[in-house]
Design a protein around this motif. Structure first.
Motif, PDB file in Angstrom:
ATOM      1  N   GLN A 196       0.831  -1.206   0.000  1.00  0.00           N
ATOM      2  CA  GLN A 196       0.000   0.000   0.000  1.00  0.00           C
ATOM      3  C   GLN A 196       0.870   1.262   0.000  1.00  0.00           C
ATOM      4  O   GLN A 196       0.397   2.316  -0.383  1.00  0.00           O
ATOM      5  N   LYS A 197       2.098   1.099   0.435  1.00  0.00           N
ATOM      6  CA  LYS A 197       3.006   2.240   0.504  1.00  0.00           C
ATOM      7  C   LYS A 197       4.323   1.850  -0.162  1.00  0.00           C
ATOM      8  O   LYS A 197       4.687   0.672  -0.193  1.00  0.00           O
ATOM      9  N   SER A 216       7.536   2.534   0.749  1.00  0.00           N
ATOM     10  CA  SER A 216       8.570   1.991   1.641  1.00  0.00           C
ATOM     11  C   SER A 216       8.217   0.594   2.120  1.00  0.00           C
ATOM     12  O   SER A 216       9.103  -0.231   2.375  1.00  0.00           O
ATOM     13  N   GLU A 217       6.920   0.319   2.210  1.00  0.00           N
ATOM     14  CA  GLU A 217       6.462  -1.012   2.641  1.00  0.00           C
ATOM     15  C   GLU A 217       6.969  -2.114   1.709  1.00  0.00           C
ATOM     16  O   GLU A 217       7.148  -3.267   2.115  1.00  0.00           O
ATOM     17  N   TYR A 265       9.878  -2.426   0.275  1.00  0.00           N
ATOM     18  CA  TYR A 265      11.308  -2.734   0.326  1.00  0.00           C
ATOM     19  C   TYR A 265      11.657  -4.091   0.926  1.00  0.00           C
ATOM     20  O   TYR A 265      12.435  -4.848   0.336  1.00  0.00           O
ATOM     21  N   SER A 314       5.503   3.111   6.518  1.00  0.00           N
ATOM     22  CA  SER A 314       4.269   3.705   6.001  1.00  0.00           C
ATOM     23  C   SER A 314       4.527   4.880   5.070  1.00  0.00           C
ATOM     24  O   SER A 314       3.598   5.557   4.661  1.00  0.00           O
TER      25      SER A 314
END
Lengths: 380, 380
Positions: free
Chosen positions: B79-80, B82-83, B85, B379
């Protein structure tokens, strides 16, 4: 070819950058307001000759705890045994666990911590005393025990002189335990709406506490420490003549729930903690969707509110989905807010801070520090 | 003298231990139920020839994502930015960001990730297309773009053929972008109470999606991927004839909110995720206070409920404070529950899992694995 297993998200904030460049969502801390809050509470306690033991559960950050200690705090409170570890590791020498705990795992942590710090804990049941007493005595450590008395919260803590006396007598049975006084906290009154209500409730709580102190004194038992109080009642607690120590937590940040109360006549800490957020969708007329939802802000005490004055007051946070925050745009405003930055005041700081790994401290819009929330998630 | 700076809490769970020895609060996972859920959803998708791309926002764990891939998932949704990675770092080769994003920081992450994986993202505004298109083209990577269409949720996503066509045409302007199809998700209908309501709503959502697909087809544009759906509607989405891919997340755990719905006629995933908690105070008659409060369970979709049948059904979770959960004891029950273990079904799994760092997987009451929640808190 780069090693993919080492791939990590880039740093979301850099010291020296403008705060507007911090990758959102982020917890950002207005250091001028934070400094004023921490100094003012330290002064309040000092002026009244009462010890300040700030509650670390509110911020869960050793960097903040060390600042509080520099300003004269005698140590910190933690709410859970594992939560205390990072503070001990960073050199905090006095920890009070302002909560009950049960289980061999928790008792083992208490005994381990008592090797390093002056540790005090709470009890409200003979079985807690026995488990801790046996373990501490066997390990050759001494743990200070403060029975918790229920002064109106109706949650934990003994009620009545007999139950208190039974705990005090039981503590005396163990060489590894030392009676240290009383824990007397009433969380519910912290959030009463008006200053007058809180003043009266704090007086009642102090009176209930004093009766337990007098009961013990009549039995020849002195309370070295009587600890309790919080942000909402600190100004009354320090002048109560009952508390020797206060344990406020939220005053460093001041959340939306506390902020909405009436602080007439008293000192009102300033909002210092915001969630920086970005509007990432404006596909629906009248709505701006930002990147802070339930995983970025705790909503148990109400939805976040925008920093007053920002965007002309035209944006209002009206719903939180998992990763989305729905902002309503004031009627008649046709601006496209895509990419706009909003700063949200969380309704409840404690569980909001527990969602993040770092605070981004800024002064005059420049990032000055990045502080780890190193006790985040340590809830055992 | 031991080095205090290296002091850490002891491990809260150990493989091979009884689950009853896990230090609470802890997120514990019934692996038999979890396995059945993951297998059954994989079979459902396979049987209908639809791709399964589970939503990693629900569990935020690479260990769980790799199990889903073993069972045939084509990749994961995040959803994001950075999530994504940790999933890329652990070798997931196809990531769909099922959400819009704005800002140079997010665009830079997208471009970086596109060096390693097949990355697709969502847009619902021309400015998002331009920012990503310029950066991707300049970096020499190709990012697949799925415009999001609003099929009733009223949150993100374009509404109307003209707005969709404008995005598709704009994507075509950039060598670094590739039109990949449509994101068509309706979160609200996932949680409708009855199976019949969800069936009808899913049919409406699929119909709305089909109209966009037909509009594009009439312009000579084929949608390689039409992705959407969730746990509550998956059984309808797979047979809709519209979706080529479904993105359910909660089915691996099944939370209290989903679990309370009527699943008549359909497959109902089993509860697999619990919060292990310990009663740590019983000082108040009729109440047992446990160690799971707002920092241990998300309450946005209702309070947690105890695992059915435990303690004779005599305990009910009735309020959450920061670190305390208040359990009401059934009238007439005079047992002292101090130290008792309770297993709580969270009302909402996604934000609850985001509070913890690990899942403790168990089978027949023995700890079998400890899985990192390695995307927790990512997030941005």
């Amino acid at each position: 070819m780069k090693d993919v297993s080492a791939l990590k998200p880039p740093p979301f904030a850099r010291i020296g950058d403008s705060i507007s460049l911090v990758s959102t969502p982020a917890l950002v801390l207005d250091l001028d307001a934070f400094d004023a809050n921490t100094q003012r509470m330290a002064e309040l306690a000092r002026r009244h000759g009462v010890a300040l033991r700030p509650h670390a559960k509110a911020h869960k950050s050793t960097a903040i705890a060390l600042r509080q200690l520099e300003l004269g705090a005698v140590g910190v409170c933690c709410q859970k045994m594992s939560e205390a570890y990072p503070f001990v590791a960073k050199g905090v020498l006095s920890i009070h666990i302002s909560n009950e705990f049960v289980g061999a795992d928790k008792v083992a942590m208490a005994v381990e911590l008592a090797n390093y710090v002056r540790l005090s804990v709470c009890v409200d049941h003979p079985a807690q005393v026995d488990a801790l007493g046996r373990a501490a005595t066997q390990a050759g450590v001494v743990i200070t025990v403060l029975p918790e008395v229920d002064i109106g919260q109706g949650r934990c803590g003994v009620k009545g002189n007999d139950a208190l006396a039974a705990l005090v007598d039981r503590i005396a049975l163990y060489a590894g335990l030392r009676f240290g006084g009383l824990q007397a906290y009433h969380g519910g009154i912290q959030h009463l709406s008006t200053w007058e209500q809180r003043k009266e409730a704090a007086a009642n709580a102090a009176h209930a506490t004093a009766q337990y102190v007098q009961f013990l004194a009549a039995r020849g038992i002195q309370c070295e420490v009587i600890t309790g109080g919080g942000t909402g009642t600190a100004e009354f607690d320090v002048s109560s003549g009952v508390y020797t120590e206060i344990q406020p937590g939220s005053y460093v940040f001041m959340d939306g729930d506390y902020g909405s109360k009436d602080w007439l006549g008293g000192w009102k800490p300033a909002h210092s903690l915001y969630i920086a957020s970005t509007v990432m969708s404006t596909a629906k007329p009248g709505l701006a969707v930002c990147d802070v939802g339930l995983k970025g802000v705790a909503v148990d005490s109400g939805l976040p509110v925008l920093r007053p004055g920002d965007h002309g007051g035209h944006l209002q946070y009206k719903a939180a989905n998992d990763e989305h925050g729905i902002l309503q745009i004031a009627a008649g405003d046709t601006q496209d807010y895509l990419g706009s930055r909003v700063y949200l005041i969380p309704g409840h700081c404690d569980p909001t801070a527990n969602l993040y790994q770092q605070y981004v401290g800024y002064r005059r819009d420049v990032v000055e520090c990045i502080w780890e929330i190193d006790a985040r998630g340590l809830s055992q």
